[in-house]
Write an enzyme that holds these catalytic residues in place. Structure first.
Site, short mmCIF file in Angstrom:
data_model
loop_
_atom_site.label_atom_id
_atom_site.label_comp_id
_atom_site.label_asym_id
_atom_site.label_seq_id
_atom_site.Cartn_x
_atom_site.Cartn_y
_atom_site.Cartn_z
N ASP A 42 21.22 49.89 -0.62
CA ASP A 42 20.78 49.71 0.78
C ASP A 42 21.89 50.16 1.73
OD1 ASP A 42 19.56 48.75 3.10
OD2 ASP A 42 20.24 46.68 2.76
N HIS B 280 25.46 48.03 -1.70
CA HIS B 280 25.85 47.91 -0.28
C HIS B 280 25.47 46.50 0.16
CE1 HIS B 280 25.71 52.20 -0.99
NE2 HIS B 280 26.33 52.41 0.16
N SER C 184 20.78 40.33 1.04
CA SER C 184 20.39 40.60 -0.34
C SER C 184 21.24 39.85 -1.37
CB SER C 184 20.39 42.11 -0.62
OG SER C 184 21.59 42.71 -0.19
N HIS D 269 13.47 43.06 1.73
CA HIS D 269 13.66 41.77 1.07
C HIS D 269 12.35 41.26 0.45
CE1 HIS D 269 17.50 41.27 3.70
NE2 HIS D 269 17.72 41.96 2.61
N GLU E 130 31.06 46.12 -1.47
CA GLU E 130 31.10 46.19 0.00
C GLU E 130 32.47 46.75 0.38
OE1 GLU E 130 28.93 45.66 2.72
OE2 GLU E 130 30.70 46.38 3.75
N ASP F 260 33.64 51.29 -3.28
CA ASP F 260 32.52 52.16 -2.90
C ASP F 260 31.38 51.95 -3.91
OD1 ASP F 260 32.33 55.65 -1.99
OD2 ASP F 260 30.79 54.39 -2.85
N GLY F 261 30.25 51.49 -3.43
CA GLY F 261 29.15 51.17 -4.35
C GLY F 261 28.60 52.38 -5.07
N1 SAM Z 1 22.02 44.97 1.51
C1 SAM Z 1 22.35 44.09 2.62
C2 SAM Z 1 21.21 43.11 2.81
O1 SAM Z 1 20.07 43.44 2.48
O2 SAM Z 1 21.49 42.00 3.27
C3 SAM Z 1 22.62 44.87 3.88
C4 SAM Z 1 23.55 46.02 3.69
S1 SAM Z 1 23.90 46.96 5.13
C5 SAM Z 1 22.41 47.80 5.44
C6 SAM Z 1 24.95 48.21 4.46
C7 SAM Z 1 26.33 47.71 4.10
O3 SAM Z 1 26.96 48.70 3.29
C8 SAM Z 1 27.26 47.49 5.28
O4 SAM Z 1 27.76 46.18 5.23
C9 SAM Z 1 28.39 48.52 5.09
O5 SAM Z 1 29.65 48.02 5.50
C10 SAM Z 1 28.35 48.72 3.60
N2 SAM Z 1 28.84 50.04 3.12
C11 SAM Z 1 28.83 51.23 3.74
N3 SAM Z 1 29.24 52.21 2.91
C12 SAM Z 1 29.47 51.62 1.69
C13 SAM Z 1 29.88 52.10 0.41
N4 SAM Z 1 30.09 53.42 0.20
N5 SAM Z 1 30.01 51.21 -0.60
C14 SAM Z 1 29.75 49.88 -0.41
N6 SAM Z 1 29.37 49.37 0.80
C15 SAM Z 1 29.23 50.22 1.83
#
Ligand code: SAM
Length: 324
Positions: free
Chosen positions: A198, A42, A131, A19, A149, A177-178
């Site tokens: 992330d 993500h 984020s 961050h 997400e 899916d990101g």
């Molecule tokens: N970026 C966020 C932050 O800094 O506040 C934290 C993200 S956390 C490390 C990862 C997130 O990605 C989780 O909430 C998880 O459910 C989600 N996730 C996992 N695989 C994913 C995908 N293929 N596409 C989108 N989101 C996904």
């Protein structure tokens, strides 16, 4: 079903690193007149309570964001005035980095702490922005944010949290899916974008998918800024992430920056009874392709201070490498 919930980890040392980098990048990227599109591949839930059940169970913020806040509140005087370095340890051969005070805090850390403070009442540290909220707070009217997400609970929390902002069409919450979803948006209309990636790396395949996503994105939009967080753990696929991203950047003729923060030894430790203790995440990194030209200097000031405050043993260290 995914078991990873970022609420357990919010405000930990990895969040402090990612961050701080995120705020520093956006402050620079948003100075230009042309609109910026930010993709958060993500996104997580968006907002977290540091006094909630999840955070209190893990206590990870205590060794991350809260440790930084408390150190500054205590006002420990600086012990070293060495010039910025590119590598250094908390108690190692190089020189003990100085613990910062509010007066000599690196501007990037100041901006990060001010960002978190803006979500809290004065003197309170109950809310930690993820984020999506950090990004949204910095955007101008013309800029856009697209959030991906897939966790069934976190997507609902994220959508509800974002709805309260009443940001309209500026922010899109996508249950997709990101890694895949980003493809259709590149290149963005004004040809300026930050892709913040992330993943939780809960699935081993994520290590490969991160690199594949960046490789594909560079063919669609070579001038975008791509920022990837990765854990530094004793697994070959984790070590491969920065190595492969550097190869991609170099082959594409793009500049890159790799910043790492280690807070403790990564080895498994045994307690007096001989039971092996899991050390928890010891270190992480941010790899950025096409970084803002101001980022390297900003992190060379901030990371030694983070080592001094968040370092838990003599293995604590940082690095800032750049090329291209
Ligand atoms: N970026 C966020 C932050 O800094 O506040 C934290 C993200 S956390 C490390 C990862 C997130 O990605 C989780 O909430 C998880 O459910 C989600 N996730 C996992 N695989 C994913 C995908 N293929 N596409 C989108 N989101 C996904």
């Amino acid at each position: 079903m995914f078991s990873y919930r970022h609420a357990f980890h919010a405000g930990n040392h990895a969040d402090v690193l990612k961050h701080t980098v995120l705020v520093a990048m956006l402050q620079h990227l948003l100075q230009k007149d042309t609109a910026l599109t930010v993709f958060d591949t993500h996104a997580g839930a968006g907002l977290y309570r540091l006094d909630g059940d999840y955070a209190e169970t893990s206590g990870e913020a205590a060794n991350g964001f809260m440790r930084l806040v408390k150190e500054l509140e205590n006002g420990t005087p600086a012990t070293s005035t060495e010039a910025p370095a590119t590598k250094g340890s908390a108690a190692g051969k190089v020189k003990t980095p100085a613990k910062p005070t509010l007066d000599d805090l690196a501007p990037a850390l100041k901006a990060y702490l001010e960002m978190v403070a803006s979500f809290n009442n004065k003197g309170s540290h109950k809310v930690y922005p993820g984020s999506p909220f950090i990004i949204q707070r910095l955007l101008g009217d013309r800029d856009k944010l697209k959030l991906f997400e897939i966790h069934p609970t976190d997507i609902k929390t994220l959508a509800a949290n974002i709805a309260q902002l009443e940001a309209g069409r500026q922010v899109a919450v996508l249950r997709e899916d990101g890694f895949e979803g980003i493809k259709k948006f590149l290149p963005p209309p004004a040809r300026r974008a930050l892709v913040f990636c992330d993943p939780s790396y809960e699935i081993k395949n994520d290590y490969l998918r991160v690199v594949a996503m960046v490789a594909d994105s560079l063919t669609r939009f070579a001038t975008g800024t791509y920022a990837v967080w990765y854990p530094i753990i004793p697994r070959p696929e984790a070590h491969d992430v920065p190595r492969k991203l550097k190869t991609l950047a170099t082959k594409a003729g793009r500049s890159w920056l790799n910043a790492t923060l280690t807070v403790k030894n990564s080895k498994l430790l045994s307690d007096e009874a001989g039971d092996v203790k899991r050390p928890g995440l010891p270190a992480s990194g941010m790899f950025i392709i096409n970084p803002p030209h101001t980022l390297k200097a900003a992190l060379q000031l901030a990371l030694p201070q983070l080592v001094a405050v968040l370092g838990q043993d003599q293995h604590a260290t940082f690095s800032v490498d750049a090329g291209g």
